[in-house]
Design an enzyme around this catalytic site. Structure first.
Site, short mmCIF file in Angstrom:
data_model
loop_
_atom_site.label_atom_id
_atom_site.label_comp_id
_atom_site.label_asym_id
_atom_site.label_seq_id
_atom_site.Cartn_x
_atom_site.Cartn_y
_atom_site.Cartn_z
N GLU A 126 5.64 -64.73 -19.04
CA GLU A 126 7.62 -63.72 -18.61
C GLU A 126 7.49 -63.60 -17.52
O GLU A 126 7.91 -61.89 -17.61
CB GLU A 126 7.85 -63.71 -19.45
CG GLU A 126 8.98 -62.68 -20.82
CD GLU A 126 9.47 -62.06 -21.04
OE1 GLU A 126 10.99 -62.02 -21.73
OE2 GLU A 126 9.23 -62.00 -21.64
N HIS A 138 9.91 -54.89 -17.93
CA HIS A 138 9.07 -55.48 -16.88
C HIS A 138 9.01 -54.16 -15.56
O HIS A 138 9.77 -53.95 -15.44
CB HIS A 138 9.46 -57.07 -16.14
CG HIS A 138 8.87 -58.35 -17.12
ND1 HIS A 138 8.07 -58.95 -17.08
CD2 HIS A 138 9.85 -58.11 -18.31
CE1 HIS A 138 8.05 -59.82 -18.58
NE2 HIS A 138 9.70 -59.25 -19.41
N HIS A 213 15.46 -65.73 -23.97
CA HIS A 213 16.17 -64.49 -25.42
C HIS A 213 17.47 -64.95 -24.81
O HIS A 213 18.21 -63.46 -24.28
CB HIS A 213 15.37 -63.07 -25.07
CG HIS A 213 14.98 -62.14 -24.36
ND1 HIS A 213 15.79 -62.59 -23.40
CD2 HIS A 213 13.74 -62.19 -24.03
CE1 HIS A 213 15.00 -61.76 -22.13
NE2 HIS A 213 13.71 -61.04 -22.42
N ASN A 216 20.22 -61.24 -23.57
CA ASN A 216 19.32 -60.57 -23.64
C ASN A 216 18.75 -60.53 -21.78
O ASN A 216 17.91 -61.68 -21.51
CB ASN A 216 18.11 -59.88 -23.88
CG ASN A 216 18.30 -59.23 -25.55
OD1 ASN A 216 19.11 -60.50 -26.29
ND2 ASN A 216 19.35 -58.49 -25.60
N GLY A 246 18.93 -57.45 -35.37
CA GLY A 246 20.02 -56.41 -35.48
C GLY A 246 19.73 -55.73 -34.57
O GLY A 246 20.80 -54.91 -34.14
N ASP A 271 9.53 -61.42 -29.79
CA ASP A 271 9.49 -61.18 -28.37
C ASP A 271 8.61 -59.83 -29.22
O ASP A 271 8.66 -58.53 -28.82
CB ASP A 271 10.92 -60.47 -27.93
CG ASP A 271 10.76 -59.88 -26.88
OD1 ASP A 271 9.89 -60.38 -26.16
OD2 ASP A 271 11.41 -59.23 -26.25
N ALA A 306 12.40 -52.89 -25.00
CA ALA A 306 11.28 -53.20 -24.55
C ALA A 306 10.56 -53.99 -25.50
O ALA A 306 9.45 -53.93 -26.40
CB ALA A 306 9.67 -52.39 -24.72
N GLY A 307 10.68 -55.31 -25.87
CA GLY A 307 10.55 -55.85 -26.88
C GLY A 307 10.93 -55.61 -27.90
O GLY A 307 12.12 -55.03 -28.16
#
Length: 381
Positions: A126, A138, A213, A216, A246, A271, A306-307
């Site tokens: 990714e 990132h 994703h 996002n 959510g 993720d 962040a994930g």
């Protein structure tokens, strides 16, 4: 953990993409050999009417239980795999994040050993070929324009286990690198992208077949500038990932994507990052510091998501309870469709004779009560 050479599971509510039926199944040497309806033809292990679904397939996961796949550390990666296994994920792709190319190659080479051992189903880069304007969590200093030759080197480092790469379609060299990926048998995903609608379409034409994703790290839908979301949703060649925790996506947008793409083109992903299964605190995602508060992971600097700390069983329950999917549709988006994306639907993703005995036993409240992988109970009901 108990190894089962041959067993019949009876009194089960077996869930498939086609429906739910009361019945039984027999497992021998790690595979399902028979699936039937009604009473079992012989005594077996009664599941007391509990649901049985195929093992979850997570195609986008960065770690858990303190283990972070981007580090390439095998011992902690095993901890992450074990955590997600307890939550029903029997097939998992390890996702890396943007970093120096030599570091990515080293991490891929290390994780390839776990792929050889059957613990991972592959490796996902990714990054680093993503947009600085849409890089999310990132490291922006690690980002690069896509290079077919450079990517070929990363594929070589992964020793045949690189399954997917995320690329921003608008970057110089993106289309050629997408073609290089597809030609190497690697899934090209479009994401972390500031592309226009037309640039995204060009990425799809070049071979992009997954939306990393969806929603996002990409521009929002616009009625004059529809951007990548519309291009990815409307094209029947593209499967869209959704993080159903959510936090990342509003339930209405989950439903919108599902209504357009349907169960055959939608996959739920976690993720997940290293804090999954642990308490709140400060953790790492690649080189970036992440603060987890209330189970929500955000960069210490800037506050970008962040994930996640999501597990697939929670994503499954939310699909049914919040998004309104049927059990059969939930099985499609957590097992059958991601298995197809990975090219593994001949051996997993549904409960059928000849396929691996990867199973999750769920209570009436859809809580995990048993997990079997390759005919071995890792959590015995």
């Amino acid at each position: 953990m108990s190894i089962t050479a041959s067993v019949t599971l009876s009194d089960a509510r077996i869930v498939s993409p086609e429906g739910v039926h009361d019945g039984w199944l027999t497992i021998e040497d790690g595979r399902v050999t028979h699936v039937g309806q009604g009473p079992a033809p012989r005594d077996g292990h009664s599941l007391g009417g509990r649901h049985v679904v195929p093992g979850f397939v997570d195609i986008h996961n960065h770690g858990g239980a303190g283990g972070s796949f981007p580090t390439g550390d095998q011992e902690t990666a095993r901890d992450a795999i074990a955590l997600h296994r307890k939550h029903g994920t029997t097939t998992m792709v390890a996702s890396l994040v943007s970093g120096p190319v030599n570091g990515l190659a080293a991490a891929a080479a290390s994780l390839a050993d776990l792929c050889d051992d059957g613990l991972l189903a592959g490796i996902h880069f990714e990054g680093p070929y993503i947009s600085k304007d849409r890089c999310g969590a990132h490291d922006p200093t690690a980002l690069r324009d896509p290079s077919p030759g450079e990517f070929a080197g990363l594929v070589k480092a992964g020793r045949g286990h690189v399954r997917m790469v995320t690329i921003a379609a608008e970057l110089p060299g993106a289309l050629d690198t997408i073609r290089e990926a597809v030609g190497s048998g690697v899934i090209a995903a479009i994401g972390h992208s500031d592309a226009t609608f037309e640039q995204t379409q060009a990425g799809i034409e070049a071979g992009g077949s997954v939306a990393t994703h969806l929603y996002n790290a990409m521009p929002a839908l616009g009625h004059r500038a529809p951007g990548p979301i519309a291009a990815l949703l409307e094209d029947e060649r593209v499967t869209v990932e959704l993080i159903n925790d959510g936090v990342h996506v509003h339930p209405a947008m989950i439903k919108l994507a599902f209504d357009v793409a349907g169960p055959g083109r939608t996959v739920l992903i976690t993720d997940a990052m290293m804090a999954t299964g642990l308490s709140d605190g400060v953790y790492k995602l690649g080189s970036m510091d992440v603060n987890v508060a209330g189970g929500v992971a955000r960069l210490v600097e800037g506050g970008s998501i962040a994930g996640s700390t999501l597990t697939m069983d929670v994503a499954f329950r939310r699909a049914v309870r919040v998004a309104g999917l049927t059990l059969s549709e939930a099985v499609s988006v957590t097992s059958a469709t991601p298995a197809r994306v990975l090219g593994l639907s001949d051996r997993l993703g549904t409960i059928a004779a000849g396929k691996f005995a990867d199973l999750v036993v769920l209570s009436a409240d859809l809580e995990v009560e048993g997990v079997m992988r390759r005919g071995i109970w890792t959590t015995e009901p």
